[in-house]
Every structure is written in structure tokens, then in C-alpha cells.
Write an enzyme that holds these catalytic residues in place. Structure first.
Site, PDB file in Angstrom:
ATOM      1  CD  GLU A  92       4.289   1.190   0.531  1.00 47.44           C
ATOM      2  OE1 GLU A  92       4.494   2.101  -0.824  1.00 47.44           O
ATOM      3  OE2 GLU A  92       5.255   0.180  -0.476  1.00 47.44           O
ATOM      4  CB  CYS A 105      -0.982   9.423   2.069  1.00 51.55           C
ATOM      5  SG  CYS A 105      -1.350   7.565   0.144  1.00 51.55           S
ATOM      6  CB  CYS A 112      -5.200  -3.355  -5.117  1.00 50.24           C
ATOM      7  SG  CYS A 112      -6.155  -2.897  -5.680  1.00 50.24           S
ATOM      8  CB  CYS A 116      -3.872   0.533 -12.266  1.00 45.57           C
ATOM      9  SG  CYS A 116      -5.603   0.364 -11.539  1.00 45.57           S
ATOM     10  CB  CYS A 119      -0.304   0.904  -9.293  1.00 46.87           C
ATOM     11  SG  CYS A 119      -1.045   0.479  -7.630  1.00 46.87           S
ATOM     12  N   GLY A 171      -4.299  -0.304  -1.583  1.00 50.80           N
ATOM     13  CA  GLY A 171      -5.562  -0.700  -1.879  1.00 50.80           C
ATOM     14  C   GLY A 171      -6.780   0.362  -2.860  1.00 50.80           C
ATOM     15  CB  SER A 203      -7.965   8.030  -4.259  1.00 49.31           C
ATOM     16  OG  SER A 203      -7.988   8.077  -5.933  1.00 49.31           O
ATOM     17  CB  SER A 226      -8.604   6.884 -10.271  1.00 52.83           C
ATOM     18  OG  SER A 226      -7.652   6.759  -9.106  1.00 52.83           O
ATOM     19  CB  CYS A 343      -0.172   3.196  -3.094  1.00 49.67           C
ATOM     20  SG  CYS A 343      -0.329   2.684  -4.832  1.00 49.67           S
TER      21      CYS A 343
HETATM   22  S1  SF4 Z   1      -4.425   1.900  -8.473  1.00 51.22           S
HETATM   23 FE1  SF4 Z   1      -4.848   1.878  -6.550  1.00 51.22          FE
HETATM   24  S2  SF4 Z   1      -7.106   0.740  -7.229  1.00 51.22           S
HETATM   25 FE2  SF4 Z   1      -4.759   0.730  -8.318  1.00 51.22          FE
HETATM   26  S3  SF4 Z   1      -3.999  -1.503  -8.578  1.00 51.22           S
HETATM   27 FE3  SF4 Z   1      -2.646   0.565  -7.369  1.00 51.22          FE
HETATM   28  S4  SF4 Z   1      -3.470   0.890  -5.359  1.00 51.22           S
HETATM   29 FE4  SF4 Z   1      -4.803  -0.752  -6.237  1.00 51.22          FE
END
Ligand code: SF4
Length: 356
Positions: A92, A105, A112, A116, A119, A171, A203, A226, A343
Site C-alpha cells: 500500500e 506515504c 511487519c 504494534c 496496526c 513496515g 518513522s 512512534s 497502514c
Molecule cells: S505501526 Fe509500523 S512498526 Fe508498528 S506494526 Fe505497524 S508497520 Fe510495523
């Protein structure tokens, strides 16, 4: 670059010189080829390079356009693209159109591994890293899309190209360190898109060794951290990486980066009822005291099925509390909420729909 790479966007100018030389072509062909790659044209659209050379490249399976648009979704002020890689993975990227220019972006990995909690990209773990050329191709493909649109709209229309890039898609950039750094060097290069490092933000979830290493690259891009919590305990609840790197270690790495690069650091802070108390404001004030930084407050655009628990007013209220500690805050315009701009959200929905 792996010597086996067949994606031509993986090659920087010097590597293209070696490549064209290997095909018995003159050095100036490298610059011609690079210009075509930057305009994201395929071998059939290229006009000033001998057909024989292009056919030789194609017969050895060199790839001119490593990404294609799978689906695109136009929102009010953002467009989200689902792009297909040559191995049929989906990634994406989101185009955000501001008055001052166009920001893209980009994703740096497929999936990933950071996990988190807020996400969607981290839900199924890491599938693979994107190559530097695949990260670059996101920018070039959308640049071409904007360009083609301008042509469609007539010659008097004005559509700006990508002016700003944020590495904030799917990612963790420092988990794909070498490819990300090579991509940054390519996009900053005068032979590339010549985007100013000041218009680029990277980031990170707080991968400390990556921050320390990046401080030595001398690339003055804006580093975004973050943060999202003011204690190790609370951060661990939403970001597993906080178990490996405590706030103390993270802030010492950020200090090193700030000292070496001299750029203002951005702290991303997603405002939720749990992390925006008076105590949090006080702790954040203490953590960031004396730093050349600003805080970007984010009103969460939660992944599917989660309730939206914070409003922009609450973010303003927390920003007001932070002012007391001399902190500069911005509130991120929540572009793309109508197209699942956070994302991983859109990819997940499309994959689920395609399975039905
Ligand atoms: S916020 Fe960023 S680092 Fe955290 S799981 Fe999502 S893509 Fe990965």
C-alpha cells in the site's frame, strides 16, 4: 544491491554504468536508462535507446516496472493505492494532497514483525522486505499517475508531482536498513528525483540500533519516533518493541541522532483516553525537556472493528496541557480515514474480499 537483482530500479547510477558496460553499451546509455526508469516507463515506451539493447535486457528478465496498480481508492483528500509486486504480493501507499504539495506515504516491508497493537500491518507478521527499487518505484509510479492525470485533464491543468515522502506505511524502516538507506540516497540524488532530505520523514517504532547507525549516515531527513506512551509499562502494552528497548535507551539514541544530524525530531503520539492524562502531559514534558523537537498528536484512525475513542477536541485538549511544558504540538490532519488510510487496513480488507 544483490548481484542477482533483476529489478532495474534497484540499481543506482554507478551500478547502471557497470550494467550497461556488461552489455557492451556506452556509458551515456546508463543516464538515458536512468531517466526512463525515473519516468516509470516500460521497455516498449522507451524511444532513444537501441531496441536490441532493450531486447537483451528483457530477454535476461530485467524488470523495468516492478509494481503495477492493482486497485486505487480516491478519498476526499487522499488516494490510496494497492500495488502488486512481481511476485504477486500487495503493498500500500497513500497520496495526500495538501495546498503546499503532494506527500506520498510509502511502505518499506510487506507486513511487519513489530506487532504494534494499533496496526493492521503487523497482524500477520513480516512477509518480506521490499528492495530499495520497490520502495522507489512506489514514488515513481504515483508520480507517473499524477503526470498521466495531468495529460488527461488537458494541458492547462496543474497537478504537482510528489514533493514530500514519508516512510510511514507498512513496515519498520530500520528492520530493512540497507534497502531503506539506499532508497533515500537514490531519491535525494540529483540524478534521481532530487527530493530535498528536509521533505522526507522516516518513522520508526524505536529500533535503537537502527537509530544509532542512521545517525552516522549523514542524511538530514526528519526522524519521527512512534512514542505513544510516557512510561515503559504503558508502552509495552501497545508496542512489543518497548520490551526490548526501554525509554531510557531510546532517548539516549535519539540524543545521539540529534547531536550528529542537528535536525528537529518529531514524536508521534496517538491520543487515547488512557495516555492523555495530566500525569502523561507532565511525564512527556519531562522526557522532551530541552530537546529540539515537536510532538505530532494523532487522532487514531483505528483498524476495522475498533471503536473510535478519541476526538480531535481531545487531542487539542492534550496539546493545551503540553503547552505548559513548552512543547510545540501539531495535530495530524486525519487524511484518508474514509479510505482506511492507516497502514495495512485496506490491504487486509481487499484480501478478505478477494477470498470470498
Ligand atoms: S505501526 Fe509500523 S512498526 Fe508498528 S506494526 Fe505497524 S508497520 Fe510495523
Amino acid at each position: 544491491m544483490s548481484t542477482k537483482s533483476k529489478i532495474l530500479h534497484d540499481y543506482d547510477y554507478n551500478e547502471l554504468v557497470t550494467l550497461v558496460d556488461g552489455f557492451g553499451e556506452k556509458v551515456f546509455r546508463a543516464k538515458q536508462l536512468l531517466d526512463w526508469l525515473i519516468s516509470y516507463k516500460n521497455e516498449n515506451e522507451i524511444t532513444n535507446i537501441p531496441k536490441k539493447f532493450l531486447q537483451d535486457l528483457a530477454s535476461q528478465e530485467y524488470i523495468f516496472c516492478p509494481l503495477e496498480i492493482y486497485k486505487e481508492f480516491k478519498g476526499k483528500d487522499a488516494t490510496k493505492f494497492l500495488l502488486k509486486t512481481t511476485d504477486s504480493q500487495l503493498i500500500e501507499c497513500v497520496l495526500m494532497q495538501y495546498n503546499h504539495g503532494n506527500t506520498l506515504c510509502v511502505s518499506t516491508q510487506i507486513g511487519c514483525r513489530m506487532g504494534c497493537k494499533f496496526c493492521a500491518s503487523g497482524e500477520s507478521g513480516l512477509i518480506r522486505n521490499l528492495s530499495n527499487g520497490e520502495i522507489l518505484a512506489q514514488v515513481l509510479l504515483v508520480n507517473r499517475w499524477l503526470n498521466d492525470k495531468k495529460t488527461d485533464l488537458g494541458k492547462n491543468s496543474f497537478e504537482r508531482m510528489i514533493t514530500n515522502v514519508v516512510l510511514m506505511g507498512s513496515g519498520e524502516p530500520f528492520d530493512n536498513y540497507q534497502n531503506v538507506v539506499k532508497f533515500l540516497k537514490q531519491i535525494i540524488s540529483p540524478q534521481g528525483l532530487c527530493i530535498s532530505p528536509r521533505n522526507i520523514s522516516l518513522s520508526t517504532s524505536g529500533l535503537v540500533p537502527g537509530i544509532i547507525k542512521f545517525a552516522d549516515e549523514g542524511l538530514p531527513v526528519t526522524l519521527s519516533i512512534s512514542l505513544h506512551a510516557t512510561t515503559d509499562e504503558n508502552r509495552c502494552k501497545i508496542m512489543p518493541i518497548a520490551k526490548a528497548y526501554k525509554l531510557k535507551e531510546l532517548f539516549s539514541a535519539i540524543d545521539e541522532y540529534e547531536n550528529k544530524i542537528g535536525r528537529r525530531v518529531c514524536f508521534e503520539y496517538m491520543v487515547t483516553p488512557e495516555n492523555s492524562t495530566i500525569k502523561d502531559a507532565e511525564r512527556l514534558g519531562k522526557l522532551l525537556s530541552g530537546k529540539n523537537c515537536f510532538v505530532n498528536l494523532i487522532v487514531p484512525n483505528f483498524t476495522h472493528g475498533q471503536a473510535q475513542t478519541t476526538t480531535k477536541e481531545q487531542a487539542y485538549k492534550f496539546g493545551g496541557m503540553l503547552k505548559k511544558y513548552g512543547l510545540t504540538t501539531t495535530i495530524r490532519r486525519s487524511l484518508g480515514a474514509d479510505i482506511e488510510g492507516a497502514c495495512g487496513q485496506l490491504k487486509r480488507r481487499i484480501l478478505n474480499e478477494d477470498k470470498k
